[in-house]
Design a protein around this motif. Sequence first.
Motif, PDB file in Angstrom:
ATOM      1  N   ARG A 662     -19.607  11.474  12.424  1.00  0.00           N
ATOM      2  CA  ARG A 662     -18.989  12.794  12.528  1.00  0.00           C
ATOM      3  C   ARG A 662     -18.912  13.295  13.971  1.00  0.00           C
ATOM      4  O   ARG A 662     -18.449  14.401  14.210  1.00  0.00           O
ATOM      5  CB  ARG A 662     -19.780  13.796  11.683  1.00  0.00           C
ATOM      6  CG  ARG A 662     -19.603  13.613  10.192  1.00  0.00           C
ATOM      7  CD  ARG A 662     -20.479  14.569   9.397  1.00  0.00           C
ATOM      8  NE  ARG A 662     -20.018  14.695   8.023  1.00  0.00           N
ATOM      9  CZ  ARG A 662     -20.353  13.873   7.026  1.00  0.00           C
ATOM     10  NH1 ARG A 662     -21.156  12.858   7.274  1.00  0.00           N
ATOM     11  NH2 ARG A 662     -19.872  14.050   5.807  1.00  0.00           N
ATOM     12  N   ILE A 663     -19.373  12.522  14.922  1.00  0.00           N
ATOM     13  CA  ILE A 663     -19.403  12.949  16.316  1.00  0.00           C
ATOM     14  C   ILE A 663     -18.299  12.203  17.073  1.00  0.00           C
ATOM     15  O   ILE A 663     -18.381  10.989  17.285  1.00  0.00           O
ATOM     16  CB  ILE A 663     -20.789  12.705  16.936  1.00  0.00           C
ATOM     17  CG1 ILE A 663     -21.846  13.536  16.193  1.00  0.00           C
ATOM     18  CG2 ILE A 663     -20.787  13.038  18.423  1.00  0.00           C
ATOM     19  CD1 ILE A 663     -23.272  13.282  16.635  1.00  0.00           C
ATOM     20  N   GLY A 664     -17.253  12.938  17.475  1.00  0.00           N
ATOM     21  CA  GLY A 664     -16.041  12.339  18.016  1.00  0.00           C
ATOM     22  C   GLY A 664     -16.259  11.323  19.113  1.00  0.00           C
ATOM     23  O   GLY A 664     -15.763  10.186  19.019  1.00  0.00           O
ATOM     24  N   PRO A 665     -16.958  11.661  20.196  1.00  0.00           N
ATOM     25  CA  PRO A 665     -17.118  10.688  21.292  1.00  0.00           C
ATOM     26  C   PRO A 665     -17.836   9.409  20.874  1.00  0.00           C
ATOM     27  O   PRO A 665     -17.557   8.337  21.423  1.00  0.00           O
ATOM     28  CB  PRO A 665     -17.937  11.474  22.328  1.00  0.00           C
ATOM     29  CG  PRO A 665     -17.664  12.911  22.028  1.00  0.00           C
ATOM     30  CD  PRO A 665     -17.506  12.985  20.553  1.00  0.00           C
ATOM     31  N   LEU A 666     -18.741   9.486  19.909  1.00  0.00           N
ATOM     32  CA  LEU A 666     -19.447   8.292  19.457  1.00  0.00           C
ATOM     33  C   LEU A 666     -18.530   7.412  18.608  1.00  0.00           C
ATOM     34  O   LEU A 666     -18.572   6.178  18.715  1.00  0.00           O
ATOM     35  CB  LEU A 666     -20.695   8.684  18.658  1.00  0.00           C
ATOM     36  CG  LEU A 666     -21.756   9.459  19.431  1.00  0.00           C
ATOM     37  CD1 LEU A 666     -22.968   9.749  18.543  1.00  0.00           C
ATOM     38  CD2 LEU A 666     -22.209   8.700  20.683  1.00  0.00           C
ATOM     39  N   VAL A 667     -17.719   8.031  17.769  1.00  0.00           N
ATOM     40  CA  VAL A 667     -16.776   7.252  16.967  1.00  0.00           C
ATOM     41  C   VAL A 667     -15.755   6.573  17.868  1.00  0.00           C
ATOM     42  O   VAL A 667     -15.393   5.404  17.662  1.00  0.00           O
ATOM     43  CB  VAL A 667     -16.086   8.151  15.922  1.00  0.00           C
ATOM     44  CG1 VAL A 667     -14.959   7.405  15.219  1.00  0.00           C
ATOM     45  CG2 VAL A 667     -17.108   8.633  14.887  1.00  0.00           C
ATOM     46  N   LYS A 668     -15.285   7.272  18.896  1.00  0.00           N
ATOM     47  CA  LYS A 668     -14.297   6.676  19.800  1.00  0.00           C
ATOM     48  C   LYS A 668     -14.878   5.467  20.549  1.00  0.00           C
ATOM     49  O   LYS A 668     -14.153   4.525  20.885  1.00  0.00           O
ATOM     50  CB  LYS A 668     -13.813   7.722  20.793  1.00  0.00           C
ATOM     51  CG  LYS A 668     -12.924   8.789  20.152  1.00  0.00           C
ATOM     52  CD  LYS A 668     -12.536   9.863  21.151  1.00  0.00           C
ATOM     53  CE  LYS A 668     -11.664  10.923  20.495  1.00  0.00           C
ATOM     54  NZ  LYS A 668     -11.335  12.037  21.419  1.00  0.00           N
ATOM     55  N   GLN A 669     -16.169   5.471  20.791  1.00  0.00           N
ATOM     56  CA  GLN A 669     -16.791   4.359  21.499  1.00  0.00           C
ATOM     57  C   GLN A 669     -16.782   3.085  20.647  1.00  0.00           C
ATOM     58  O   GLN A 669     -16.644   1.985  21.172  1.00  0.00           O
ATOM     59  CB  GLN A 669     -18.225   4.724  21.892  1.00  0.00           C
ATOM     60  CG  GLN A 669     -18.896   3.704  22.783  1.00  0.00           C
ATOM     61  CD  GLN A 669     -20.222   4.199  23.314  1.00  0.00           C
ATOM     62  OE1 GLN A 669     -20.541   5.388  23.254  1.00  0.00           O
ATOM     63  NE2 GLN A 669     -21.027   3.290  23.838  1.00  0.00           N
ATOM     64  N   TYR A 670     -16.932   3.230  19.328  1.00  0.00           N
ATOM     65  CA  TYR A 670     -16.906   2.077  18.415  1.00  0.00           C
ATOM     66  C   TYR A 670     -16.330   2.588  17.097  1.00  0.00           C
ATOM     67  O   TYR A 670     -17.062   2.920  16.165  1.00  0.00           O
ATOM     68  CB  TYR A 670     -18.314   1.508  18.219  1.00  0.00           C
ATOM     69  CG  TYR A 670     -18.348   0.067  17.749  1.00  0.00           C
ATOM     70  CD1 TYR A 670     -18.773  -0.950  18.596  1.00  0.00           C
ATOM     71  CD2 TYR A 670     -17.955  -0.287  16.464  1.00  0.00           C
ATOM     72  CE1 TYR A 670     -18.818  -2.275  18.176  1.00  0.00           C
ATOM     73  CE2 TYR A 670     -17.988  -1.597  16.033  1.00  0.00           C
ATOM     74  CZ  TYR A 670     -18.424  -2.596  16.886  1.00  0.00           C
ATOM     75  OH  TYR A 670     -18.471  -3.907  16.469  1.00  0.00           O
ATOM     76  N   PRO A 671     -14.998   2.688  16.995  1.00  0.00           N
ATOM     77  CA  PRO A 671     -14.388   3.427  15.877  1.00  0.00           C
ATOM     78  C   PRO A 671     -14.452   2.730  14.534  1.00  0.00           C
ATOM     79  O   PRO A 671     -14.449   3.397  13.502  1.00  0.00           O
ATOM     80  CB  PRO A 671     -12.936   3.603  16.326  1.00  0.00           C
ATOM     81  CG  PRO A 671     -12.699   2.535  17.335  1.00  0.00           C
ATOM     82  CD  PRO A 671     -14.002   2.305  18.006  1.00  0.00           C
ATOM     83  N   GLU A 672     -14.493   1.410  14.490  1.00  0.00           N
ATOM     84  CA  GLU A 672     -14.448   0.684  13.229  1.00  0.00           C
ATOM     85  C   GLU A 672     -15.398  -0.509  13.289  1.00  0.00           C
ATOM     86  O   GLU A 672     -15.615  -1.081  14.363  1.00  0.00           O
ATOM     87  CB  GLU A 672     -13.032   0.161  12.952  1.00  0.00           C
ATOM     88  CG  GLU A 672     -11.953   1.222  12.918  1.00  0.00           C
ATOM     89  CD  GLU A 672     -12.027   2.083  11.676  1.00  0.00           C
ATOM     90  OE1 GLU A 672     -12.742   1.712  10.726  1.00  0.00           O
ATOM     91  OE2 GLU A 672     -11.360   3.134  11.656  1.00  0.00           O
ATOM     92  N   PRO A 673     -15.947  -0.921  12.145  1.00  0.00           N
ATOM     93  CA  PRO A 673     -16.754  -2.149  12.161  1.00  0.00           C
ATOM     94  C   PRO A 673     -15.873  -3.363  12.416  1.00  0.00           C
ATOM     95  O   PRO A 673     -14.675  -3.364  12.115  1.00  0.00           O
ATOM     96  CB  PRO A 673     -17.365  -2.181  10.750  1.00  0.00           C
ATOM     97  CG  PRO A 673     -16.408  -1.408   9.910  1.00  0.00           C
ATOM     98  CD  PRO A 673     -15.859  -0.329  10.801  1.00  0.00           C
ATOM     99  N   ARG A 674     -16.460  -4.388  12.978  1.00  0.00           N
ATOM    100  CA  ARG A 674     -15.757  -5.635  13.267  1.00  0.00           C
ATOM    101  C   ARG A 674     -16.574  -6.817  12.726  1.00  0.00           C
ATOM    102  O   ARG A 674     -17.786  -6.700  12.540  1.00  0.00           O
ATOM    103  CB  ARG A 674     -15.582  -5.816  14.783  1.00  0.00           C
ATOM    104  CG  ARG A 674     -14.786  -4.703  15.464  1.00  0.00           C
ATOM    105  CD  ARG A 674     -13.298  -4.857  15.233  1.00  0.00           C
ATOM    106  NE  ARG A 674     -12.514  -3.910  16.000  1.00  0.00           N
ATOM    107  CZ  ARG A 674     -12.005  -2.783  15.491  1.00  0.00           C
ATOM    108  NH1 ARG A 674     -12.244  -2.469  14.231  1.00  0.00           N
ATOM    109  NH2 ARG A 674     -11.280  -1.975  16.233  1.00  0.00           N
ATOM    110  N   ILE A 675     -15.889  -7.933  12.518  1.00  0.00           N
ATOM    111  CA  ILE A 675     -16.582  -9.187  12.221  1.00  0.00           C
ATOM    112  C   ILE A 675     -16.693  -9.951  13.533  1.00  0.00           C
ATOM    113  O   ILE A 675     -15.696 -10.459  14.058  1.00  0.00           O
ATOM    114  CB  ILE A 675     -15.829 -10.020  11.169  1.00  0.00           C
ATOM    115  CG1 ILE A 675     -15.726  -9.256   9.856  1.00  0.00           C
ATOM    116  CG2 ILE A 675     -16.553 -11.354  10.952  1.00  0.00           C
ATOM    117  CD1 ILE A 675     -14.932  -9.992   8.779  1.00  0.00           C
ATOM    118  N   GLU A 676     -17.887 -10.008  14.073  1.00  0.00           N
ATOM    119  CA  GLU A 676     -18.124 -10.670  15.354  1.00  0.00           C
ATOM    120  C   GLU A 676     -18.341 -12.154  15.110  1.00  0.00           C
ATOM    121  O   GLU A 676     -19.165 -12.544  14.273  1.00  0.00           O
ATOM    122  CB  GLU A 676     -19.360 -10.034  16.001  1.00  0.00           C
ATOM    123  CG  GLU A 676     -19.675 -10.479  17.392  1.00  0.00           C
ATOM    124  CD  GLU A 676     -20.879  -9.729  17.945  1.00  0.00           C
ATOM    125  OE1 GLU A 676     -21.882 -10.407  18.284  1.00  0.00           O
ATOM    126  OE2 GLU A 676     -20.843  -8.492  18.029  1.00  0.00           O
TER     127      GLU A 676
END
Length: 770
Positions: A662-676
């Motif tokens: 729910r915190i905009g700047p944190l979501v923008k840093q890593y917006p979606e999960p990825r398969i690494e």
Amino acid sequence: MPARLVRPGPGSFVATIPVDDRAITNRFGPHLSEMTAARLSTSVEPERLVKTHCCFCGQQCGIQLKVRDNEVIGFEPWEEFPFNRGMLCPKGVKRYLQGSHPDRLLTALQRDPSADGGFAPIAYADGIARAAAEIQRLQSAYGAGSIGVLGGASLTTEKTYLLGKFARVCLKTPFIDYNGRLCMVSAGAGNKKAFGIDRVTNPWADMIGTDVIWVAGSNVAECAPITTNYLWQAREHGARIIIQDPRLTPVARTCDLFLPVKPGRDAALFAGVLQIMIEHRWLDQRFIDAHTAGFDAVAAYCRGWPIEKTADVTGVPRRSIEQAAEMWATAPTGFLLHARGIEHHSNGVQNVLGSINLVLATGRLGRPHCGYGTIVGQANGQGGREHGQKCDQLPGLRDISNPEHRRYISGVWGIDEAALPGPGVDAYEMFRKIDAGEIKGLISICFNPKVSLPDNNFVTRCLEKLEFYTAIDFFLNDTARHADIVLPGSLHEEDEGTVTQVEGRIIKVNKAVDCPGDARQDWKIIQDLARALDRPHGFTFDEPRQIFEELRIASKGGVADYSGVTYEKIEREMGVFWPCYANDPRTGEPIADHPGTPRLFEPGSYNPIARGSGPFYFPDGRARFNLADYRVPVDDVGEEYPIFLTTGRVVSQFLSGTQTRRIGPLVKQYPEPRIEMHPRLAAELGIADRDWATAETRRGTITLRAMVVNTIRPDTIFIPYHWAGEKSANQLTVAAQDPISKIPQYKVCGCRVRKADGPPAYDAVLEPQQ
């Protein structure tokens, strides 16, 4: 769309079309907060600065919150606080943006499928009354144990103490556990088996000046960033760093030795290293003879782990294993740290015991620059497991099955010992009991099991079997969407109380602002429920300080003895390390001002278990070597599922994401999960960076963008677990549990991966709301 059971009134069940998840999200979030208005302008002066602590991980960094008009508008560094000296990670820097949030729960809610988002506001008093009536109905029909309680390790110690008391004294149910079951219990069980006490042995400052630091299964830079500073300071003073992990984590990229262990093979690696140490006599034999027991049995087991076998099983090159043994064992001083990477396993306790065996074999305890510690995950991961919300535990790290412990706590609580329930079951087993129809009603507080438990489609089915569910939280988390009554609780900065951070330092959280709307401090909600149940005995506290004063008495004489700690002492000393005695355990005489215990097991130290026989918390005063046998993980890789899946955290998100999503700047840093995944694996599968990929296990599938990196084993994929619904990694994880700690096996299972088209309805990141 499948039907779902919705419970509009006591005891009634009707099958109805569920409220669409999008409708719930549109109303309750997660929406994104941003730096706007007073939280953006540098010209707005705060009315006051409140010294307190971060609300996220177990480091509990000191921070000063800027307050104006009953709103947290920003922060200032608290440079005097000794742990972090003003430093903060991205989550700490942006934590204040959860205040005044558009998703904040301001009223109690009741399930109403016809209402916007499936919930309608209800007066707080009516919500309490409804919850109490349902609890009474279920217990009258099915018995006291028909109600379960799930707590949280982010709660203050006062709240966790009160919640444990509430379950056992007010509800009289044995069924209480907490989300620390997913975090610290393997470490706790291993610590108790080896040392008789569950706490890190040294303050982090003891790392500075040590010769070698071994970090096993911890992505320190992303999960405990301020601890990274201690590693770098230690390195500036000459320490060499060993990192053990399937991924080349940020700290590993510049370490002195990297051990790329296959997921789930840590116990084998520790046994192989100890065998090399034994062969070369790189042991502190004097310490082993004088202060430990059980070494011969462990040495005999390790003979079954020659270097060739160890390298083959673990995937770590032979030369690296030999280097690790020499680097660790021949240094004059050393410090070993670990976290969930070796603990989230069906043999997590064995992994922990294997690491402790390396510490005991070198005698690195009870002196400066020598120590062992578990990196605590949640805000109060330490204090939250000490004072009674675990299923088998009473305050002071007492055992609920121990007659002496039961008598003492029953006396503090003013009840008959026969009325105190016995041990319950772990959090996951509680859901199995819900599935079996044994637990009919549930109360949860600051726990989001629909996202955080493994095989979470099963958890969702269990939630829909409940006859009644009450959730207490400050946001409508993913699990609370299934509740019948939601009671609006308090943010970290809206209450005061104590937490115990990663080093065993008891610190104080200070109230900065009032609860908005009809929200209440969580301890008040618990007491309101007790009064509505007409069971107010022991639940008439007026403030957290009063709860803490009772906790001091309840913990007195226990292993986790807080009796010598006061709010004033915590604030004056900027934290107090337990044990801290009000009475000398040798004589029973009062102590004017016990200084606390920053470093455990020092020569000549006294504890109430050993009574002078030695420094460790067993009657003979000796630490225990424990046989740490390697077992193949449950649901391991094989022909059908040939790739290791492991899960974990990223720096800008936290646990189930209830707050950080729910915190905009944190979501923008890593917006979606990825398969690494590694380039070699990606090439075999025909997958390029940012292609869609589907990972599948025996429990489910997930389709995400691929993230092709060189910093992971070629036989392993990694998915962060902070997201819900179709993005949830725990759709895939296995519900296998350690037989001792009952921690789930999040860190390894077999999977297969294929290139995929994008999912048909993949939610975009929601736009910020002002």
